[in-house]
Design an enzyme around this catalytic site. Sequence first.
Site, PDB file in Angstrom:
ATOM      1  N   ASP A  41       0.909  -1.298   0.026  1.00 60.52           N
ATOM      2  CA  ASP A  41      -0.005   0.124   0.048  1.00 60.52           C
ATOM      3  C   ASP A  41       0.826   1.183   0.094  1.00 60.52           C
ATOM      4  O   ASP A  41       1.419   1.595   1.141  1.00 60.52           O
ATOM      5  CB  ASP A  41      -0.961   0.058   1.036  1.00 60.52           C
ATOM      6  CG  ASP A  41      -1.600   1.349   1.262  1.00 60.52           C
ATOM      7  OD1 ASP A  41      -2.053   1.568   0.158  1.00 60.52           O
ATOM      8  OD2 ASP A  41      -2.141   1.591   2.418  1.00 60.52           O
ATOM      9  N   ASP A  43      -1.999   5.663  -5.138  1.00 56.00           N
ATOM     10  CA  ASP A  43      -2.399   4.690  -4.234  1.00 56.00           C
ATOM     11  C   ASP A  43      -2.420   3.365  -4.536  1.00 56.00           C
ATOM     12  O   ASP A  43      -3.446   2.901  -5.193  1.00 56.00           O
ATOM     13  CB  ASP A  43      -3.294   5.421  -3.353  1.00 56.00           C
ATOM     14  CG  ASP A  43      -3.638   4.392  -2.039  1.00 56.00           C
ATOM     15  OD1 ASP A  43      -2.923   3.305  -1.933  1.00 56.00           O
ATOM     16  OD2 ASP A  43      -4.638   4.797  -1.661  1.00 56.00           O
TER      17      ASP A  43
END
Length: 364
Positions: free
Chosen positions: A92, A286
């Site tokens: 992430d 992201d």
Amino acid sequence: GKLLYLGVSKCYFSIPLKIYTGKYNVSSVVDLTPLRRVALISDGNGLSLASDPTGTVNFLDMVQNLEGDSGRGYYIEMSIGTPSQTLNILVDTGSSNFAVAAAPHPFITHYFNTALSSTYQSAGRTVAVRYTQGNWEGELGMDRVIIPKGPNGTIIVNIAAILSSDGFFLPGVNWQGILGLAYPMLARPDSSVEPFFNSVVKKLGIPDIFSLQMCGAGLSASSTADPAGGSLIMGGIEPTLYRGSVWYTPIVEEWYYQVEVLKLEVGDQNLDLDCREYNMDKAIVDSGTTLLRLPVNVFNAVVEAITRSSLIQDFSSGFWDGTKLACWMKGETPWRFFPKLSIYLRATNSSQSFRITILPQVLG
């Protein structure tokens, strides 16, 4: 670090550009001293993060060390504790804590049992992190970690042991923790909690560079075809994973990987919005989310432009506002009816920009 760059990747993948709504602050572009370099790689099917191509280490051992797809996320195998316990960890770039399940949960098959690790040390501090979707809380600690298909060596890192969560672990995912790769400013409870990759760079002496290639085609990926996945190269870039020239975009601020979107086009239509609308209140890259998120004004303009440019005239208005479905015969693909989406980012030469084109099968 201050740069993202774009090249061409040899796989089919998608990664979102997540944009939060809220107050917009104009930030000047900071200096471009290459501290950490990551890159956006595209073959027209989406985006991927990758890094400075100057590394000299052989990273072939790390190729295809990720599993997963663009619908459920990409994860890497890690061995944690003594004796080691193996978990899959979601990669992430939109957060900065390394956190693992440390208690049973109905949606996960196993968890890190801190009591069984002789090297686990609790820091005696609680920690909680809230994401766009889901949240968790637990305790801070430290333990040893090995990445079987990563840089060689054992490192002691900060670990958040997740004891309770809400909407974080989801049905059907095959990961039991999260690896936050963003900057210390996002670490919780505060930036004194050194993020995982910072610890790897410091303790193993590798360059402050990582590359992230995501090749999962999404939830429709056939299980009989090549398994979905990708590569996380820590310490550089693997030349076989990309081709073509490289474009860099400045990092606006080092917390998320915040970039500046200059323009959006649907097909050949310029949405012609003020650039502040595109970056309201920040535009970030992201890897941990599965959607292209847009501010409401931009979203409405995109849907309107797609409606105008679609080759299908007899769709009801319900299709475009999301209340009705359109169906095709099995084996048919509707992608040729829909336009591509192009995102323009600022280049390091601030008078230039470059385009990332996302095809409708990725947007779909």
